[in-house]
Structures are given as structure tokens and as C-alpha cells.
Design an enzyme around this catalytic site. Structure first.
Site, PDB file in Angstrom:
ATOM      1  N   HIS A   1       0.835  -1.226   0.000  1.00  0.00           N
ATOM      2  CA  HIS A   1       0.000   0.000   0.000  1.00  0.00           C
ATOM      3  C   HIS A   1       0.865   1.271   0.000  1.00  0.00           C
ATOM      4  O   HIS A   1       0.421   2.315   0.461  1.00  0.00           O
ATOM      5  CB  HIS A   1      -0.955   0.049   1.200  1.00  0.00           C
ATOM      6  CG  HIS A   1      -1.674  -1.232   1.468  1.00  0.00           C
ATOM      7  ND1 HIS A   1      -2.924  -1.511   0.985  1.00  0.00           N
ATOM      8  CD2 HIS A   1      -1.290  -2.347   2.153  1.00  0.00           C
ATOM      9  CE1 HIS A   1      -3.304  -2.723   1.365  1.00  0.00           C
ATOM     10  NE2 HIS A   1      -2.314  -3.258   2.069  1.00  0.00           N
TER      11      HIS A   1
ATOM     12  N   SER B   1      15.421  22.347 -14.412  1.00  0.00           N
ATOM     13  CA  SER B   1      14.290  23.216 -14.690  1.00  0.00           C
ATOM     14  C   SER B   1      14.831  24.577 -15.094  1.00  0.00           C
ATOM     15  O   SER B   1      15.844  25.032 -14.566  1.00  0.00           O
ATOM     16  CB  SER B   1      13.422  23.346 -13.433  1.00  0.00           C
ATOM     17  OG  SER B   1      12.704  24.560 -13.473  1.00  0.00           O
TER      18      SER B   1
ATOM     19  N   LYS C   1      16.115  21.878  -9.158  1.00  0.00           N
ATOM     20  CA  LYS C   1      15.430  20.697  -9.673  1.00  0.00           C
ATOM     21  C   LYS C   1      16.338  19.734 -10.436  1.00  0.00           C
ATOM     22  O   LYS C   1      17.236  20.144 -11.154  1.00  0.00           O
ATOM     23  CB  LYS C   1      14.284  21.124 -10.619  1.00  0.00           C
ATOM     24  CG  LYS C   1      13.138  21.826  -9.926  1.00  0.00           C
ATOM     25  CD  LYS C   1      12.311  20.925  -9.033  1.00  0.00           C
ATOM     26  CE  LYS C   1      11.452  19.952  -9.787  1.00  0.00           C
ATOM     27  NZ  LYS C   1      10.166  20.462 -10.182  1.00  0.00           N
TER      28      LYS C   1
ATOM     29  N   GLU D   1       9.568   9.354 -16.403  1.00  0.00           N
ATOM     30  CA  GLU D   1       8.187   9.805 -16.644  1.00  0.00           C
ATOM     31  C   GLU D   1       7.749   9.495 -18.064  1.00  0.00           C
ATOM     32  O   GLU D   1       6.604   9.099 -18.317  1.00  0.00           O
ATOM     33  CB  GLU D   1       8.083  11.311 -16.389  1.00  0.00           C
ATOM     34  CG  GLU D   1       8.341  11.680 -14.937  1.00  0.00           C
ATOM     35  CD  GLU D   1       8.529  13.188 -14.787  1.00  0.00           C
ATOM     36  OE1 GLU D   1       7.551  13.856 -14.478  1.00  0.00           O
ATOM     37  OE2 GLU D   1       9.651  13.683 -15.024  1.00  0.00           O
TER      38      GLU D   1
END
Ligand code: ARG
Length: 462
Positions: free
Chosen positions: A160, A281, A287, A294
């Protein structure tokens, strides 16, 4: 001005197609990728026509040589592809005619574009199964490298996405090695089943010429000719099996990608992706984004999509060939291209990522991850029934939660206030290292097991 009729079937046509008809009908924009397979199929067919006396050796030789010239023109980018000639089959044949003249017209004896496209596409998909296998083996090796390095690095195992029990980094990596091994066996099964030749089924009914289908099957490395001509021209199971194997493999890639996204976040800090596999970024200097992970997660949709699209194309088609089936190729190409890209990117990311060993261990030690070890100790050492041990442990977890500490931080007196029989040696099982070391059951997470599995996989993967 009316276009003139197609030279391949113009006998009964007075006029050529409407421009929109040509646009919807043509597949040359994408099926040009099948050129090497188309030419291999045609060369095998020509050799067989000569061997069976259907055409002369001289004509077959001219055809076979001419086809090599066509192939080299295509490879060097000098080939004048024509939309009016619809597809790769007619483009190749028309150019062959320009090169070798009259014998080119004999190549299509005892053959149809229906068995021709079936053979070309099957050869292409078969090759993709081999490429997928190779790419998956490389990914398994990258995972194995991680597993070997981190056979005893402790990390939280989750259910979970809540901390469940400590596991080892190596064990987690090996879970994916297993998953990708199943993917490889699915591609191998699909490959074995698809490796039969449709060539010689002709349009749908076979042919009256004395062809030798064994010979062409052998020349193209197929196991045997397909036994039913109707099935041979209308079957696209091979592409569907490739796409469904690709979908399951893509789903695995996506799960791993998802873990990498989570693990590389500032909240988890389980892994650091290398510069090669991160992006920054333009506005936020701090970042480091896991873009490749992704994109892998996202690209998977196209692969599932291709599978559903082809199932949908096929489900309503009466036997045998219908032009609908031309829609089998474009999405399969796209799915295969994206699968290979995703596999290569994942392999690079996995090989280059560095586990943040201290962070993994700290995370494994929080969240009462050794509560099960405590319950097991009560069963083993004090003879409590597991249900009672679970209850006692639950009370101790609640106590630790109240005090704002972890289980190993409770004092022996605290423990004994819940169950008087608890002894000092209970603390031996409360450390995460002890916990993973004790999980020696077959398939369990202990470093000892992981090292044994790594050794076995090294044998398999070489
Ligand atoms: N371009 C066609 C396809 O990909 C080749 C087969 C055409 N056959 C036909 N009977 N029109 O399916």
C-alpha cells in the site's frame, strides 16, 4: 485531368483513383519499412519458381539480382517511392521492372500481395521479438549489477506504499529481473508460434502452380509452411501476440519507472539519477527531474493502444483478407519503436543510478518496520500463539507511538510492562539488519539468498 489507371491491374480500369482515394488507400508512407523483408520474401519466391520449373533459371537470376539493386537503392535513400504505387510491394515490383524488364512480370506468378504482406510483416515482427529479447537481457544485466552491489543494503519494503517490512535493495532489483525474464519468455513463445510461413497461400485459396512451400519456408527460416491458405492470409495473431507481450513488458517498465520517480523525489531520496538521465528546470535551479522515467511511464499508453487498436481491427473481419488489415502495421511499428526506446532508456537509467544507502536504511528503520519480527520472536521464544503475539506487539507499537520513538528505543521495562516474559535478547531481532538476515526462507529477502540468486542469474545472463 484524369489520372491513368494503375499498371498493376489497369486492364479493366479506364481511369485512375481520386486523390483522396489514393491518400486513404496508400500505405507506402509507413510500409516502406518492410522493404528488406519484402525483398527477402521475393528472392525466396523467385528461387522456388525456378527450382520447380515455373520460371526459367535465367529469369529468376535476373529477378534476384535486380531485387538486390532495388534494396541497395532503398538503403542509400535513392529509391523514388511513389504513392500512386500504393505500397511497398508494388513500389518494389515496378522498380524491378524498370531495372530488369520483362522477367519482373513473372515474379508475381503463384503469389498475391495477400500472402506477400503476411510474410513480410511476420518476418518484421519476428525480428522485433529478437530485438526485444536482446534489449531485455541488457536491462536484466543492469538490474543484476545493482542487485550485486546492494545485496545487503536495507530498504523499506512496501505494501500500500506504506512501510511494511525491511527488505534488501538487491532483492528488490531481482524482483524486476524475474519480471523481465517472464517477458522474455513471452516474446520467445510468441516467436515460436509465429514462425510458420504464409508464402504460397497466394490470394486465399492456394495455387494451381506446382510450388514448393517447404522450400520458401526454409529459405526464410520459418519452421514450416502454414497448413491452411485461408488462415495464412487472414491471420494477424503474430502481431497481436507481439503487442500483448509488449504491453505486459511495458507495464513492468512503467511500474519500475514509477518507483524511480518516487525514489528520486526530495521526499524519498532513495536514489540519485545520474546527470545523463536527469533534466533541470529553466526556472527552479534546485530541480533534477526524472524525465526519462516519466516518459517511459507515459509511452506505455501507446503500446497498450496499439494492442487494443489491432484487436479492434481484427475482431469483425470475415475470412480472409480485408483492406482493414493494412491498419495492422503503423501502430505496431510505433509500439515496437517506443518499446525499444523505453527499454534502452530504462537500461541506461538503472545502470547509472546510485542508491542512497544511508537514506534507504533510515527509511527502513522508521515506521515500526520490525513489528513482525517482534511478533515472530514472541511466537518462537515464548511459545505465544501468533494471534496473541500480534496483539502484544500491537500494544508495544502503540506505546512507542505515544512516546514518539521506534520499537528498538523502548526499554526492556517498557516491554515487560506489556508482557512479563520478554527478555533482553528481543532487541537482537529489532534491528533492520537482523530482520533481513533472518528472512532466509526460499525466495526471501536475506542478503545470503540475494547473493545466491545473483550468482544463478549471472550464469543465465552470462
Ligand atoms: N498494402 C496492403 C496491406 O498492407 C497489401 C495487401 C493488399 N492486398 C489487397 N488484396 N489489396 O495490407
Amino acid at each position: 485531368m484524369t489520372k491513368s489507371a494503375n499498371t498493376m491491374w489497369g486492364g479493366r480500369f479506364a481511369a485512375g483513383p481520386d486523390a483522396i482515394m489514393e491518400a486513404i488507400n496508400a500505405s507506402i508512407g509507413y510500409d516502406r519499412r518492410l522493404a528488406p523483408q519484402d525483398i527477402a520474401g521475393s528472392r525466396a519466391h523467385a528461387a522456388m519458381l525456378a527450382a520447380t520449373g515455373i520460371i526459367t533459371d535465367k529469369d529468376a537470376e535476373a529477378i534476384r539480382e535486380g531485387l538486390l539493386t532495388v534494396l541497395s537503392e532503398i538503403e542509400t535513400g535513392d529509391f523514388p517511392f511513389s504513392t500512386a504505387l500504393e505500397d511497398i510491394h508494388m513500389n518494389v515490383e515496378a522498380r524491378l521492372k524498370e531495372i530488369v524488364g520483362e522477367p519482373a512480370g513473372r515474379l508475381h506468378t503463384a503469389r498475391s500481395r495477400n500472402d506477400q504482406v503476411a510474410v513480410d510483416f511476420r518476418l518484421w515482427v519476428r525480428d522485433q521479438c529478437d530485438q526485444a529479447d536482446e534489449a531485455l537481457a541488457a536491462l536484466q544485466k543492469a538490474l543484476l549489477g545493482q542487485a550485486e552491489a546492494g545485496a545487503d543494503w536495507v530498504m523499506p519494503g512496501f505494501t500500500h506504499l506504506q512501510t511494511a517490512q525491511p527488505v534488501t535493495w538487491g532483492h528488490h532489483m531481482l524482483a524486476y529481473v524475474e519480471m523481465f525474464a517472464r517477458d522474455r519468455s513471452r516474446f520467445a513463445d510468441a516467436r515460436a508460434r509465429m514462425n510458420t510461413s504464409p508464402l504460397g497461400a497466394a490470394a486465399l485459396a492456394g495455387t494451381s502452380f506446382p510450388i514448393d512451400r517447404e522450400m520458401t519456408a526454409k529459405a526464410l527460416d520459418f519452421d514450416r509452411p502454414m497448413a491452411n491458405s485461408l488462415d495464412a492470409v487472414s491471420d494477424r495473431d503474430f502481431a497481436l501476440e507481439f503487442l500483448s507481450s509488449a504491453s505486459i513488458c511495458a507495464m513492468h517498465l512503467s511500474r519500475l519507472a514509477e518507483e524511480l520517480v518516487i525514489w528520486s523525489s526530495a521526499q524519498f531520496r532513495f536514489v540519485k539519477m545520474s546527470d545523463k538521465w536527469s533534466t533541470g528546470s529553466s526556472i527552479m535551479p534546485q530541480k533534477r527531474n526524472p524525465d526519462a522515467a516519466e516518459l517511459i511511464r507515459a509511452k506505455i499508453g501507446r503500446i497498450f493502444g496499439a494492442n487494443v487498436a489491432l484487436m479492434t481491427v481484427m475482431k469483425g473481419l470475415p475470412l480472409t483478407y480485408s483492406k482493414d488489415m493494412q491498419e495492422d502495421k503503423e501502430q505496431t511499428f510505433d509500439a515496437a519503436d517506443n518499446l525499444m526506446l523505453a527499454l534502452a532508456a530504462m537500461t541506461g537509467m538503472v545502470a547509472d543510478m546510485s542508491a542512497q544507502v544511508e537514506n534507504l536504511k533510515a527509511a527502513a528503520s522508521s515506521g515500526f518496520s520490525t513489528a513482525t519480527d517482534l511478533a515472530d520472536w514472541l511466537v518462537r521464544e515464548l511459545g505465544l500463539p501468533f494471534r496473541d503475539a500480534h496483539h502484544v506487539t500491537g500494544s508495544l507499537v502503540a506505546m512507542a507511538e505515544d512516546k514518539g520513538c521506534d520499537l528498538p528505543d523502548l526499554s526492556l521495562a517498557d516491554m515487560q510492562s506489556v508482557h512479563a516474559g520478554i527478555r533482553e535478547d528481543v532487541f537482537n531481532v529489532l534491528g533492520v539488519e537482523n530482520s533481513v538476515a533472518s528472512r532466509t526462507s526460499f525466495g526471501g529477502t536475506s542478503p545470503e539468498n540475494v547473493r545466491a540468486q545473483v550468482a544463478q542469474w549471472k550464469e543465465v545472463l552470462g
